[in-house]
Design a protein around this motif. Structure first.
Motif, PDB file in Angstrom:
ATOM      1  N   GLN A 110       1.325  -0.721  -0.614  1.00  0.00           N
ATOM      2  CA  GLN A 110       1.546  -1.192   0.751  1.00  0.00           C
ATOM      3  C   GLN A 110       0.675  -0.308   1.637  1.00  0.00           C
ATOM      4  N   LYS A 111      -0.467  -0.824   2.038  1.00  0.00           N
ATOM      5  CA  LYS A 111      -1.441   0.016   2.718  1.00  0.00           C
ATOM      6  C   LYS A 111      -1.561  -0.279   4.207  1.00  0.00           C
ATOM      7  N   GLY A 112      -0.742  -1.184   4.695  1.00  0.00           N
ATOM      8  CA  GLY A 112      -0.850  -1.496   6.113  1.00  0.00           C
ATOM      9  C   GLY A 112       0.212  -2.462   6.556  1.00  0.00           C
ATOM     10  N   CYS A 113       0.228  -2.713   7.853  1.00  0.00           N
ATOM     11  CA  CYS A 113       1.232  -3.612   8.446  1.00  0.00           C
ATOM     12  C   CYS A 113       1.133  -5.005   7.841  1.00  0.00           C
ATOM     13  N   PHE A 114      -0.076  -5.531   7.721  1.00  0.00           N
ATOM     14  CA  PHE A 114      -0.332  -6.792   7.017  1.00  0.00           C
ATOM     15  C   PHE A 114      -1.166  -6.439   5.804  1.00  0.00           C
ATOM     16  N   ILE A 121      -7.662 -15.159   4.756  1.00  0.00           N
ATOM     17  CA  ILE A 121      -8.516 -15.980   5.625  1.00  0.00           C
ATOM     18  C   ILE A 121      -7.716 -16.349   6.861  1.00  0.00           C
ATOM     19  N   PHE A 122      -8.241 -16.004   8.029  1.00  0.00           N
ATOM     20  CA  PHE A 122      -7.571 -16.337   9.286  1.00  0.00           C
ATOM     21  C   PHE A 122      -8.204 -17.594   9.886  1.00  0.00           C
ATOM     22  N   THR A 123      -7.335 -18.538  10.275  1.00  0.00           N
ATOM     23  CA  THR A 123      -7.777 -19.761  10.931  1.00  0.00           C
ATOM     24  C   THR A 123      -6.849 -20.041  12.116  1.00  0.00           C
ATOM     25  N   GLY A 124      -7.141 -21.127  12.830  1.00  0.00           N
ATOM     26  CA  GLY A 124      -6.268 -21.552  13.919  1.00  0.00           C
ATOM     27  C   GLY A 124      -6.773 -21.146  15.280  1.00  0.00           C
ATOM     28  N   THR A 125      -5.921 -21.365  16.285  1.00  0.00           N
ATOM     29  CA  THR A 125      -6.277 -21.069  17.676  1.00  0.00           C
ATOM     30  C   THR A 125      -5.302 -20.099  18.320  1.00  0.00           C
ATOM     31  N   GLY A 126      -4.311 -19.639  17.581  1.00  0.00           N
ATOM     32  CA  GLY A 126      -3.305 -18.757  18.141  1.00  0.00           C
ATOM     33  C   GLY A 126      -3.728 -17.298  18.135  1.00  0.00           C
ATOM     34  N   THR A 127      -2.761 -16.437  18.452  1.00  0.00           N
ATOM     35  CA  THR A 127      -3.014 -14.996  18.586  1.00  0.00           C
ATOM     36  C   THR A 127      -2.071 -14.230  17.662  1.00  0.00           C
ATOM     37  N   LEU A 128      -2.629 -13.196  17.025  1.00  0.00           N
ATOM     38  CA  LEU A 128      -1.828 -12.301  16.192  1.00  0.00           C
ATOM     39  C   LEU A 128      -2.024 -10.877  16.680  1.00  0.00           C
ATOM     40  N   ASN A 129      -0.928 -10.225  17.073  1.00  0.00           N
ATOM     41  CA  ASN A 129      -0.954  -8.825  17.500  1.00  0.00           C
ATOM     42  C   ASN A 129      -0.332  -7.961  16.415  1.00  0.00           C
ATOM     43  N   VAL A 130      -1.093  -6.970  15.959  1.00  0.00           N
ATOM     44  CA  VAL A 130      -0.668  -6.141  14.829  1.00  0.00           C
ATOM     45  C   VAL A 130      -0.601  -4.681  15.261  1.00  0.00           C
ATOM     46  N   THR A 131       0.519  -4.026  14.948  1.00  0.00           N
ATOM     47  CA  THR A 131       0.674  -2.591  15.168  1.00  0.00           C
ATOM     48  C   THR A 131       0.915  -1.919  13.827  1.00  0.00           C
ATOM     49  N   GLY A 132      -0.020  -1.067  13.423  1.00  0.00           N
ATOM     50  CA  GLY A 132       0.094  -0.369  12.152  1.00  0.00           C
ATOM     51  C   GLY A 132       0.530   1.074  12.365  1.00  0.00           C
ATOM     52  N   ASN A 133       1.796   1.342  12.240  1.00  0.00           N
ATOM     53  CA  ASN A 133       2.317   2.694  12.476  1.00  0.00           C
ATOM     54  C   ASN A 133       2.169   3.616  11.271  1.00  0.00           C
ATOM     55  N   TYR A 134       2.045   3.020  10.073  1.00  0.00           N
ATOM     56  CA  TYR A 134       2.014   3.817   8.849  1.00  0.00           C
ATOM     57  C   TYR A 134       0.591   4.179   8.438  1.00  0.00           C
ATOM     58  N   LYS A 135      -0.294   3.168   8.344  1.00  0.00           N
ATOM     59  CA  LYS A 135      -1.651   3.416   7.874  1.00  0.00           C
ATOM     60  C   LYS A 135      -2.605   2.428   8.557  1.00  0.00           C
ATOM     61  N   HIS A 136      -3.019   1.395   7.824  1.00  0.00           N
ATOM     62  CA  HIS A 136      -3.960   0.426   8.394  1.00  0.00           C
ATOM     63  C   HIS A 136      -3.219  -0.685   9.137  1.00  0.00           C
ATOM     64  N   GLY A 137      -3.967  -1.366  10.013  1.00  0.00           N
ATOM     65  CA  GLY A 137      -3.391  -2.523  10.673  1.00  0.00           C
ATOM     66  C   GLY A 137      -3.328  -3.704   9.720  1.00  0.00           C
ATOM     67  N   ILE A 138      -4.506  -4.172   9.272  1.00  0.00           N
ATOM     68  CA  ILE A 138      -4.623  -5.277   8.318  1.00  0.00           C
ATOM     69  C   ILE A 138      -5.451  -4.777   7.145  1.00  0.00           C
ATOM     70  N   CYS A 139      -4.957  -4.988   5.922  1.00  0.00           N
ATOM     71  CA  CYS A 139      -5.643  -4.439   4.758  1.00  0.00           C
ATOM     72  C   CYS A 139      -5.614  -5.434   3.604  1.00  0.00           C
ATOM     73  N   SER A 140      -6.782  -5.633   2.975  1.00  0.00           N
ATOM     74  CA  SER A 140      -6.880  -6.448   1.771  1.00  0.00           C
ATOM     75  C   SER A 140      -7.592  -5.660   0.691  1.00  0.00           C
ATOM     76  N   ASP A 141      -7.045  -5.710  -0.517  1.00  0.00           N
ATOM     77  CA  ASP A 141      -7.735  -5.116  -1.655  1.00  0.00           C
ATOM     78  C   ASP A 141      -8.810  -6.045  -2.189  1.00  0.00           C
ATOM     79  N   ALA A 157      -2.594   3.646  12.611  1.00  0.00           N
ATOM     80  CA  ALA A 157      -2.595   5.080  12.316  1.00  0.00           C
ATOM     81  C   ALA A 157      -3.862   5.489  11.572  1.00  0.00           C
ATOM     82  N   ASN A 158      -4.466   4.532  10.860  1.00  0.00           N
ATOM     83  CA  ASN A 158      -5.747   4.784  10.198  1.00  0.00           C
ATOM     84  C   ASN A 158      -6.734   3.711  10.635  1.00  0.00           C
ATOM     85  N   ASP A 159      -7.211   2.874   9.729  1.00  0.00           N
ATOM     86  CA  ASP A 159      -8.205   1.867  10.088  1.00  0.00           C
ATOM     87  C   ASP A 159      -7.545   0.627  10.687  1.00  0.00           C
ATOM     88  N   GLY A 160      -8.270  -0.006  11.610  1.00  0.00           N
ATOM     89  CA  GLY A 160      -7.759  -1.254  12.168  1.00  0.00           C
ATOM     90  C   GLY A 160      -7.750  -2.353  11.129  1.00  0.00           C
TER      91      GLY A 160
END
Length: 490
Positions: A110-114, A121-141, A157-160
């Motif tokens: 578990q390396k980030g909030c998402f 893959i992000f699609t659509g027209t909406g908005t996503l607000n992410v707060t990463g208190n532990y490490k990364h905001g959004i992370c994919s291996d 707390a680390n990379d966005g």
């Protein structure tokens, strides 16, 4: 499958319960396990302050985030434990917040909030607000591909954004404000084909967009704000190529002396080459010793628009040899060669001892237009003056075409300064210096320096082209060579 969060609970509607999809919950912590061969869509709505979603899936799937707000008090908000592709469709405004510390499962990351083991893959027209208190905001291996939507990493707390394979953006928008790097591509590459980015890095020695592989910008709008000392806008261990789009870098970070070696705040830093074929790059730098573009290899400017303004101060430090040395701002710097074959290039050099172009090897101008406005004066270091110069070449200089227009009002300012041989075969050169001369204490006594439009330590060959050079300051010189000057055909 519908998952609607409601405070500390979640309502689940699962029409595939007998087709390999299991959805379990503990309070608002939802765990999905799918062995289905179909591409299942999970619809997320509602609000929870003590919830999460974890996904195990044997095949690719979709997450529809429709005005959902998930805050987890002991782990990631979204935790995808499969290497399969996850397509995230954004509708309305959704929010993800993770915990400052995680309760982990043995054998699972578990390396980030998402977080996802697979592709996002992000699609659509909406908005996503992410707060990463532990490490990364959004992370994919694996990789992340932004094709639409508005993705905002409000805090990390680390990379966005952190990826393992590569990062691709074709549309939508991305905003990051992280303690670490804005986007970290790790060993993969980064490619920007469209969309808009707004990335701020404020921690010392962090990077806005970085990776170990190549960076390619084909389109889109990228805005970088770097107030951090040693900070970098773009940083790659290989080559960066700009073929289109618009890059705006607002740099204010200062140089830092680390182990008797300056580490510069730089808008674009490559460990190999930098190439621009098209697009627009605008860089302003007010930090001490600031760098616009810096390549450990070559800088190749082939087309497009490039504008760099440096206004920060210069300074001294004790280098690794124990000798007092100098640092000063530079618009474009190469440890290898600088090659200009096209494009419209503007440099504004408003710092003492600063350089418009600096090459440790050779410089060749064959096309394009270089416009320079310089006001910086010379600085004396170890009995030796360091001049504010439009083009400084430690090797040989060759001009086969192109146009150079420059004005220099600084004391002792230089237009083109070449340590080796300078050969002009074609092109147009217009340089005006209006600064005055000055005296300084040299190792052998009092000496002087004065403005020079074209200064060459080796032989100077004026074989073709048009020259309009004018020096109006005290002691000024239009053309100076320490060795032989040849005009016309050899």
């Amino acid at each position: 499958v519908e998952i609607k969060y409601n405070g500390s609970d979640a309502e689940i509607i699962n029409p595939f319960a007998f087709e390999g999809v299991t959805v379990e919950k503990t309070g608002a912590d939802v765990v999905v396990s799918s062995t289905s061969t179909s591409e299942i869509t999970y619809q997320l709505t509602g609000t929870t302050t003590t919830g999460s979603i974890k996904v195990y899936s044997d095949t690719k799937f979709k997450l529809n985030m429709n005005n959902v707000s998930i805050t987890n008090d002991n782990g990631a908000a979204i935790n995808i434990q499969t290497g399969k592709k996850c397509t995230v469709n954004l509708t309305g405004t959704s929010t993800l917040v993770d915990a400052a510390s995680y309760s982990t499962v043995s054998g699972e990351d578990q390396k980030g909030c998402f977080f996802s083991e697979g592709q996002i893959i992000f699609t659509g027209t909406g908005t996503l607000n992410v707060t990463g208190n532990y490490k990364h905001g959004i992370c994919s291996d694996d990789y992340i591909d932004i094709q639409g939507g508005n993705v905002n990493v409000v805090k990390a707390a680390n990379d966005g954004v952190r990826v393992n394979d590569y990062f691709l953006m074709t549309d939508g928008s991305l905003t990051t404000a992280a303690t670490g790097d804005g986007i970290d591509g790790d060993e993969g590459y980064i490619q920007i084909d469209g969309g808009s980015m707004n990335i701020t890095v404020s921690t010392a020695d962090t990077k806005g967009i970085k990776c170990d592989s190549v960076i390619i910008v084909n389109g889109g709008d990228v805005t970088l704000t770097v107030p951090a000392a040693q900070g970098k806008g773009f940083k790659t261990k290989q080559t960066m190529t700009v073929n289109g789009g618009t890059i705006t870098a607002n740099m204010t970070g200062d140089v830092a002396i680390v182990s008797n070696d300056p580490s510069y705040c730089t808008a674009i830093k490559t460990d190999v080459d930098f190439v621009q074929t098209n697009g627009t790059i605008n860089i302003t730098h007010s930090g001490a010793g600031g760098r616009g573009i810096s390549a450990d290899g070559n800088v190749n400017l082939k087309g497009g628009n490039l504008s760099v303004t440096v206004t920060g101060g210069n300074g001294t430090y004790t280098n690794t040899s124990g000798v007092t040395d100098n640092y000063a701002p530079t618009c474009v710097s190469a440890d290898g060669n600088v090659n200009v074959t096209g494009g419209n290039i503007t440099v504004n050099v408003k710092a003492n001892s600063a350089k418009g172009f600096k090459s440790d090897k050779n410089t060749t101008v064959s096309g394009g237009t270089i416009t320079g406005t310089l006001t910086g004066s010379s600085v004396v270091i170890n009995y030796d003056p360091s001049h504010c110069t439009l083009i400084k070449c430690d090797g040989n200089y060759t001009q086969n075409g192109g146009t150079i227009n420059a004005t220099h009002s600084g004391v002792g300012g230089k237009g083109i300064s070449v340590d080796g041989i300078a050969t002009f075969n074609a092109g147009n050169v217009t340089i005006t210096t209006s600064g005055s001369a000055a005296t300084y204490t040299a190792s052998s006594g009092t000496d002087t320096y004065s403005p020079i439009c074209i200064s060459v330590d080796g032989n100077l060959y004026l074989l073709g082209g048009t020259f309009n050079v004018k020096s109006t300051g005290a002691g000024g010189k239009c053309i100076k060579s320490d060795q032989q000057i040849t005009m016309g055909k050899i």
